[in-house]
Design a protein around this motif. Sequence first.
Motif, PDB file in Angstrom:
ATOM      1  N   LYS A 155      -2.506  -6.992 -10.644  1.00 50.00           N
ATOM      2  CA  LYS A 155      -2.815  -5.575 -10.449  1.00 50.00           C
ATOM      3  C   LYS A 155      -2.312  -5.350  -8.853  1.00 50.00           C
ATOM      4  CE  LYS A 155      -7.122  -4.651 -13.180  1.00 50.00           C
ATOM      5  NZ  LYS A 155      -8.308  -4.421 -13.095  1.00 50.00           N
ATOM      6  N   LYS A 156      -2.294  -6.246  -8.113  1.00 55.62           N
ATOM      7  CA  LYS A 156      -1.885  -6.200  -6.786  1.00 55.62           C
ATOM      8  C   LYS A 156      -0.494  -5.610  -6.583  1.00 55.62           C
ATOM      9  CE  LYS A 156      -4.501  -9.739  -4.677  1.00 55.62           C
ATOM     10  NZ  LYS A 156      -4.558 -11.090  -3.978  1.00 55.62           N
ATOM     11  N   LYS A 157       0.402  -5.975  -7.698  1.00 53.97           N
ATOM     12  CA  LYS A 157       1.797  -5.532  -7.586  1.00 53.97           C
ATOM     13  C   LYS A 157       1.841  -4.145  -8.530  1.00 53.97           C
ATOM     14  CE  LYS A 157       3.490 -10.173  -8.705  1.00 53.97           C
ATOM     15  NZ  LYS A 157       4.163 -11.092  -9.466  1.00 53.97           N
ATOM     16  N   GLU A 158       0.669  -3.665  -8.955  1.00 54.95           N
ATOM     17  CA  GLU A 158       0.973  -2.447  -9.838  1.00 54.95           C
ATOM     18  C   GLU A 158       0.352  -1.332  -9.041  1.00 54.95           C
ATOM     19  OE1 GLU A 158      -1.090  -3.509 -13.409  1.00 54.95           O
ATOM     20  OE2 GLU A 158       0.766  -4.453 -14.090  1.00 54.95           O
ATOM     21  N   ASP A 159      -0.237  -1.500  -7.754  1.00 57.49           N
ATOM     22  CA  ASP A 159      -0.963  -0.546  -6.871  1.00 57.49           C
ATOM     23  C   ASP A 159       0.104   0.710  -6.620  1.00 57.49           C
ATOM     24  OD1 ASP A 159      -2.521   1.064  -5.498  1.00 57.49           O
ATOM     25  OD2 ASP A 159      -3.536  -0.727  -4.211  1.00 57.49           O
ATOM     26  N   GLU A 254      12.575   8.534 -12.793  1.00 61.87           N
ATOM     27  CA  GLU A 254      11.500   7.882 -13.115  1.00 61.87           C
ATOM     28  C   GLU A 254      11.461   6.390 -11.865  1.00 61.87           C
ATOM     29  OE1 GLU A 254       9.622   5.343 -16.604  1.00 61.87           O
ATOM     30  OE2 GLU A 254      11.660   4.280 -15.867  1.00 61.87           O
ATOM     31  N   ILE A 255      10.319   6.318 -11.320  1.00 61.22           N
ATOM     32  CA  ILE A 255      10.166   5.253 -10.117  1.00 61.22           C
ATOM     33  C   ILE A 255       9.057   4.183 -10.710  1.00 61.22           C
ATOM     34  CG2 ILE A 255       8.986   4.836  -8.027  1.00 61.22           C
ATOM     35  CD1 ILE A 255      11.459   6.019  -7.206  1.00 61.22           C
ATOM     36  N   LYS A 256       9.728   2.948 -10.579  1.00 60.42           N
ATOM     37  CA  LYS A 256       8.790   1.907 -10.903  1.00 60.42           C
ATOM     38  C   LYS A 256       8.494   1.063  -9.545  1.00 60.42           C
ATOM     39  CE  LYS A 256       9.475   1.116 -15.881  1.00 60.42           C
ATOM     40  NZ  LYS A 256      10.050   0.362 -17.303  1.00 60.42           N
ATOM     41  N   LEU A 257       7.214   0.958  -9.121  1.00 60.11           N
ATOM     42  CA  LEU A 257       6.966   0.227  -7.914  1.00 60.11           C
ATOM     43  C   LEU A 257       7.247  -1.409  -8.291  1.00 60.11           C
ATOM     44  CD1 LEU A 257       6.108   0.661  -5.059  1.00 60.11           C
ATOM     45  CD2 LEU A 257       3.852   0.344  -5.858  1.00 60.11           C
ATOM     46  N   ILE A 258       7.734  -2.146  -7.555  1.00 70.85           N
ATOM     47  CA  ILE A 258       7.897  -3.639  -7.462  1.00 70.85           C
ATOM     48  C   ILE A 258       6.989  -4.082  -6.764  1.00 70.85           C
ATOM     49  CG2 ILE A 258       9.562  -5.647  -7.099  1.00 70.85           C
ATOM     50  CD1 ILE A 258      11.811  -3.405  -7.473  1.00 70.85           C
ATOM     51  N   ASP A 259       6.807  -3.836  -5.395  1.00 70.21           N
ATOM     52  CA  ASP A 259       5.842  -4.196  -4.431  1.00 70.21           C
ATOM     53  C   ASP A 259       5.611  -3.220  -3.386  1.00 70.21           C
ATOM     54  OD1 ASP A 259       7.653  -4.650  -2.543  1.00 70.21           O
ATOM     55  OD2 ASP A 259       8.132  -6.847  -3.191  1.00 70.21           O
TER      56      ASP A 259
END
Length: 301
Positions: A155-159, A254-259
């Motif tokens: 979940k820390k990576k998915e914030d 589209e954006i995907k958060l890595i960290d």
Amino acid sequence: MKGILSFFCVILMSSIISCKDKKETTNFKEIQPPIGHTFFRIGINNTDTIIYQPCDADIAKYILYKDSIFHNWGQEHYMLNIISSIIANNRVKLKTTYKYNNEIPDGIDSTITFQQLNKKIWRINGEIFIDSLYVNSIKHINQLCKECDNCDDEKKKEDISALFNINKQWSNHCEDGLDKDNLIFYSSDEIIFGISSINFICGATSKQTGSNSIEIYLKESGNNYAPNGEVYSNNNVPKEIDFNDCSLTVPIAEIKLIDENKAEFKWFGFYDKKKKQRVYLKNPFTSKIEEKSVVLKKCDE
């Protein structure tokens, strides 16, 4: 004679008090908090006015009803009866009892004081709150998952809240300084493209599609300078793009958060409603038509 003077003094004082009470009653509608409204607690973060969402609690709020008040402290809440009201010095003081047992609260809930600071903001028992009608006019910040006890490593990576860092630009060429193509995520509803390669600035909004991903949508169409900053250009936009015909409901990227400092950016292009096809398929960060995502970094400047 002395008795007569005392009598007239009593009459005069009674008249003054009566007029004062009447004046306060007349002004009640101007200063009373609106019935049926919700008030959310707000704070200051680096000079920004924000609503802060803790990971393990609700946002503190009051809901005002005709004869009662709901007070959510964040981790506990109570329904309170309004038993009386006092209006003085542009403040409304509401005396309360608990709804469930009619006893007077021991703490500050025994008297809840409302003071309107402007059309949006109220001071309630010494803290600052915003009327829910205007809640979207200020920034929302979620507490980072990594700061919470119930947050696992995944979940820390998915914030996704790490994207919405005001005044931070995201780019694949941070080293280019002011000349870099960039994205700024002010909030989920205020995203700014600054694309030097085609010399235009474009406002966008977003919708979260996963725990670490969002889709980006064009916010408003218009070929000329728009005072609100949604779309404007320096007459160098490619001819294939007519923003008046571009869809606001079909995602453009589209954006995907890595960290917290890196994100994958995938460009779809604008969807032309008249042509019924996407236009400007070149990724604005590479000026190439490509299926792969581009990694953007959060720039220091």
